[in-house]
Design an enzyme around this catalytic site. Structure first.
Site, short mmCIF file in Angstrom:
data_model
loop_
_atom_site.label_atom_id
_atom_site.label_comp_id
_atom_site.label_asym_id
_atom_site.label_seq_id
_atom_site.Cartn_x
_atom_site.Cartn_y
_atom_site.Cartn_z
N ALA A 1 -6.49 -0.87 4.80
CA ALA A 1 -5.60 0.28 4.91
C ALA A 1 -5.68 0.76 6.35
O ALA A 1 -6.66 0.50 7.05
CB ALA A 1 -6.06 1.38 3.95
N GLY B 1 -8.31 -2.82 1.95
CA GLY B 1 -7.01 -2.92 1.28
C GLY B 1 -6.40 -4.32 1.37
O GLY B 1 -5.58 -4.70 0.52
N GLU C 1 -8.05 -6.15 -1.36
CA GLU C 1 -7.52 -5.55 -2.60
C GLU C 1 -6.09 -6.06 -2.88
O GLU C 1 -5.73 -6.30 -4.02
CB GLU C 1 -7.56 -4.02 -2.51
CG GLU C 1 -8.99 -3.50 -2.56
CD GLU C 1 -9.09 -2.01 -2.26
OE1 GLU C 1 -8.68 -1.60 -1.16
OE2 GLU C 1 -9.59 -1.27 -3.13
N GLU D 1 -15.51 -0.58 3.18
CA GLU D 1 -15.22 0.87 3.11
C GLU D 1 -16.44 1.77 3.19
O GLU D 1 -16.40 2.83 3.80
CB GLU D 1 -14.42 1.20 1.84
CG GLU D 1 -12.96 0.77 1.86
CD GLU D 1 -12.75 -0.64 1.32
OE1 GLU D 1 -13.73 -1.43 1.27
OE2 GLU D 1 -11.60 -0.95 0.96
#
Ligand code: COA
Length: 262
Positions: free
Chosen positions: A66, A112, A115, A135
């Site tokens: 992200a 992300g 993911e 993260e």
């Protein structure tokens, strides 16, 4: 279709979506997530598209996570909204697509990015890919389904290890293959051709049956859903499709089926 952060290429019913922010290692900002949402919705409704591939632009990254720069100053409420919005628009959306979606992991798949790869129906990686969930080193946790999908794919103990190690748990593609996190590892220059070849084989099958198969497999991982019951329902539904008539007729007539996806 033209997008600021995506490249789209359609060949023989296979749509390749390339996330195209190479100078930011294809980090997922909100605009990119919105564009992916749009392109996925359009592809699901487009009968000419049979299989999708998601990959990243450039040789270095699939998606490096992200966009940290975008969320660094978010409040608790904004953080929650970012996660919920991403789940809905992209990660749950990809997983629930009625057409197969394959991740072609061409480099860093972090946070992300991993993911997103895990939301796809399966993964092919280049030998140069590196996968991880860093993260916790940023003071946050995976918020786009990583805590759930990683455990589903590799088991709870391995998922805990990768998540708790953060960036120290980043692994090369060969190890991800041993873990079952990716299905195939190929030389970087063969990643797209290998993925397209797999997609081409899948695209020869009945689109209605492919959608049913995805929904039945997914049901086993939906809280409160009865996977076996969903399988029974999806199996029965197939008998009412033109694809089923075509597939079984072609078998008996000793010819190749021509599926229309109805
Ligand atoms: N969000 C925003 N920008 C990112 C990013 C992310 N997740 N990952 C990389 N970038 C940007 C960098 O800030 C840099 O931009 P700049 O040139 O404007 O400063 C550019 O992409 C290149 O990255 P850089 O860090 O210089 O490359 P590197 O080869 O030194 O390191 C990584 C590569 C992947 C190890 C490193 O970029 C990294 O750790 N990224 C973050 C990974 C992460 O924690 N993801 C989870 C997010 S929740």
């Amino acid at each position: 279709m033209s997008f600021a952060n995506l490249l789209i290429a359609d060949v023989d019913g296979i749509r390749t979506i390339t996330i195209n922010r190479p100078d930011q290692l294809n980090a997922l900002n909100r605009d990119t997530i919105d564009e992916l949402d749009k392109v996925l919705t359009e592809a699901d409704a487009d009968r000419s598209i049979r299989v999708l591939i998601i990959t990243g632009s450039g040789a270095k990254a699939f998606v490096a996570g992200a966009d940290i720069k975008e969320f660094a100053h978010f409040s608790v409420e904004e953080g929650k909204a970012l996660s919920a919005d991403g789940h809905k628009k992209l990660f749950t959306h990809v997983e629930g697509m009625n057409k197969p979606v394959i991740a072609a992991v061409n480099g860093f798949a972090l946070g992300g990015g991993l993911e997103l790869a895990m939301s796809c129906h399966f993964r092919v990686a280049s030998e140069t890919a590196k996968l991880g969930l860093p993260e916790v080193g940023l003071g946050v946790i995976p918020g786009y389904g990583g805590t759930q999908r990683l455990a589903q794919l590799v088991g709870k103990g391995k998922a805990m290890e990768m998540i708790l190690l953060g960036s120290a748990g980043m692994m090369p593609a060969a190890e991800a293959l041993q873990w079952g996190l990716v299905n195939h590892v190929v030389p970087a220059d063969q990643l797209l051709s290998t993925t397209l070849e797999l997609a081409g084989k899948i695209a020869r099958n009945s689109p209605t049956a492919l959608g049913s198969a995805i929904r039945a497999v997914n049901a086993g991982y939906e809280p409160g859903a009865d996977g076996m019951q969903r399988e029974i329902e999806e199996f029965g539904t197939c008998f009412g499709t033109a694809d089923f008539k075509e597939g079984t007729s072609a078998f008996m007539e000793k010819r190749k089926p021509e599926f229309k996806g109805e």
